[in-house]
Design a protein around this motif. Sequence first.
Motif, short mmCIF file in Angstrom:
data_model
loop_
_atom_site.label_atom_id
_atom_site.label_comp_id
_atom_site.label_asym_id
_atom_site.label_seq_id
_atom_site.Cartn_x
_atom_site.Cartn_y
_atom_site.Cartn_z
N ILE A 49 -5.76 9.65 2.36
CA ILE A 49 -4.86 9.58 1.20
C ILE A 49 -3.51 9.02 1.63
O ILE A 49 -2.94 8.14 0.98
N LEU A 50 -3.01 9.52 2.75
CA LEU A 50 -1.71 9.07 3.24
C LEU A 50 -1.73 7.60 3.65
O LEU A 50 -0.80 6.85 3.33
N THR A 51 -2.74 7.19 4.37
CA THR A 51 -2.76 5.80 4.87
C THR A 51 -3.01 4.79 3.75
O THR A 51 -2.68 3.62 3.91
N SER A 52 -3.56 5.22 2.64
CA SER A 52 -3.78 4.30 1.53
C SER A 52 -2.69 4.39 0.46
O SER A 52 -2.68 3.60 -0.48
N TYR A 53 -1.76 5.32 0.61
CA TYR A 53 -0.72 5.52 -0.39
C TYR A 53 0.22 4.31 -0.41
O TYR A 53 0.65 3.82 0.63
N GLN A 54 0.54 3.84 -1.60
CA GLN A 54 1.45 2.71 -1.78
C GLN A 54 2.77 3.20 -2.37
O GLN A 54 2.81 3.67 -3.51
N ILE A 55 3.83 3.09 -1.59
CA ILE A 55 5.16 3.47 -2.07
C ILE A 55 5.61 2.46 -3.13
O ILE A 55 5.47 1.25 -2.93
N THR A 56 6.14 2.96 -4.24
CA THR A 56 6.61 2.07 -5.30
C THR A 56 8.13 2.01 -5.40
O THR A 56 8.67 1.04 -5.91
N ALA A 57 8.83 3.03 -4.93
CA ALA A 57 10.30 3.04 -4.99
C ALA A 57 10.83 2.03 -3.97
O ALA A 57 10.48 2.08 -2.79
N SER A 58 11.68 1.13 -4.41
CA SER A 58 12.17 0.06 -3.53
C SER A 58 13.07 0.57 -2.40
O SER A 58 13.23 -0.13 -1.39
N ASN A 59 13.61 1.75 -2.53
CA ASN A 59 14.49 2.29 -1.50
C ASN A 59 13.78 3.31 -0.59
O ASN A 59 14.43 4.02 0.18
N CYS A 60 12.45 3.36 -0.65
CA CYS A 60 11.68 4.30 0.16
C CYS A 60 10.63 3.56 0.97
O CYS A 60 10.07 2.56 0.52
N SER A 61 10.38 4.07 2.15
CA SER A 61 9.25 3.60 2.95
C SER A 61 8.54 4.82 3.52
O SER A 61 9.13 5.89 3.63
N LEU A 62 7.28 4.62 3.86
CA LEU A 62 6.43 5.72 4.33
C LEU A 62 5.90 5.40 5.71
O LEU A 62 5.38 4.31 5.95
N LYS A 63 6.04 6.35 6.61
CA LYS A 63 5.46 6.25 7.95
C LYS A 63 4.53 7.44 8.13
O LYS A 63 4.95 8.59 7.97
N VAL A 64 3.28 7.17 8.44
CA VAL A 64 2.30 8.24 8.65
C VAL A 64 1.99 8.33 10.12
O VAL A 64 1.62 7.34 10.76
N LEU A 65 2.18 9.51 10.69
CA LEU A 65 1.83 9.81 12.08
C LEU A 65 0.69 10.81 12.06
O LEU A 65 0.55 11.56 11.10
N SER A 66 -0.08 10.84 13.12
CA SER A 66 -1.14 11.86 13.18
C SER A 66 -1.26 12.37 14.61
O SER A 66 -1.04 11.64 15.57
N THR A 67 -1.59 13.64 14.70
CA THR A 67 -1.80 14.25 16.01
C THR A 67 -3.26 14.11 16.39
O THR A 67 -4.13 13.93 15.55
N GLU A 68 -3.53 14.17 17.69
CA GLU A 68 -4.90 14.05 18.18
C GLU A 68 -5.67 15.36 18.08
O GLU A 68 -6.90 15.36 18.08
N MET A 69 -4.93 16.47 18.02
CA MET A 69 -5.55 17.78 17.82
C MET A 69 -4.58 18.65 17.04
O MET A 69 -3.37 18.42 17.07
N ASN A 70 -5.10 19.60 16.31
CA ASN A 70 -4.27 20.47 15.51
C ASN A 70 -3.35 21.27 16.42
O ASN A 70 -3.80 21.94 17.34
N GLN A 71 -2.05 21.18 16.12
CA GLN A 71 -1.04 21.85 16.94
C GLN A 71 -0.33 22.98 16.21
O GLN A 71 0.41 23.73 16.81
N GLY A 72 -0.49 23.02 14.90
CA GLY A 72 0.21 24.02 14.12
C GLY A 72 1.44 23.43 13.46
O GLY A 72 1.97 22.40 13.86
N HIS A 73 1.88 24.11 12.43
CA HIS A 73 2.98 23.66 11.58
C HIS A 73 4.25 23.32 12.36
O HIS A 73 4.81 22.23 12.22
N GLN A 74 4.73 24.26 13.16
CA GLN A 74 6.00 24.06 13.87
C GLN A 74 5.89 22.95 14.93
O GLN A 74 6.83 22.18 15.10
N SER A 75 4.76 22.85 15.61
CA SER A 75 4.58 21.79 16.59
C SER A 75 4.50 20.42 15.91
O SER A 75 4.99 19.43 16.46
N ALA A 76 3.91 20.36 14.74
CA ALA A 76 3.87 19.10 13.99
C ALA A 76 5.29 18.68 13.61
O ALA A 76 5.65 17.50 13.74
N ILE A 77 6.10 19.63 13.17
CA ILE A 77 7.51 19.33 12.88
C ILE A 77 8.20 18.83 14.14
O ILE A 77 8.93 17.84 14.12
#
Length: 127
Positions: A49-77
């Motif tokens: 969903i994230l990698t196919s999402y198309q930003i429409t607001a001209s002042n916004c851009s989207l960067k999607v990162l992914s972890t190789e293994m689940n690290q938990g909420h705080q580690s993802a932050i």
Amino acid sequence: MPTILIPCFNESSSIGFVIKELEGVLAPLKENFLIVVIDDCSTDDSLSILTSYQITASNCSLKVLSTEMNQGHQSAIHQGLFFIEKECQGKVIIMDGDGEDDPAVIPQLLKETEADIVQVKRGKRSE
């Protein structure tokens, strides 16, 4: 450029709506924004969903990162903050990907110039 950091784990039912709502709040603002979503090894369709999402607001851009293994909420932050520290400058706002944090408060948060860190007290969650 202000950055919105969103850790995400199995949020396929909400993450698209969260980003769309963010765009609606950010589009009328004067600044340019980077929305960084770090997918913490989701086992649902969140990443696609994230990698196919198309930003429409001209002042916004989207960067999607992914972890190789689940690290938990705080580690993802933490991983997201490492990326932001290297790639971006400006204010960082951390929001959850489940839709419980209200993007409507972002303009008010951006007006805060006196403090290095602003903590927002969360009200009642629907969980």
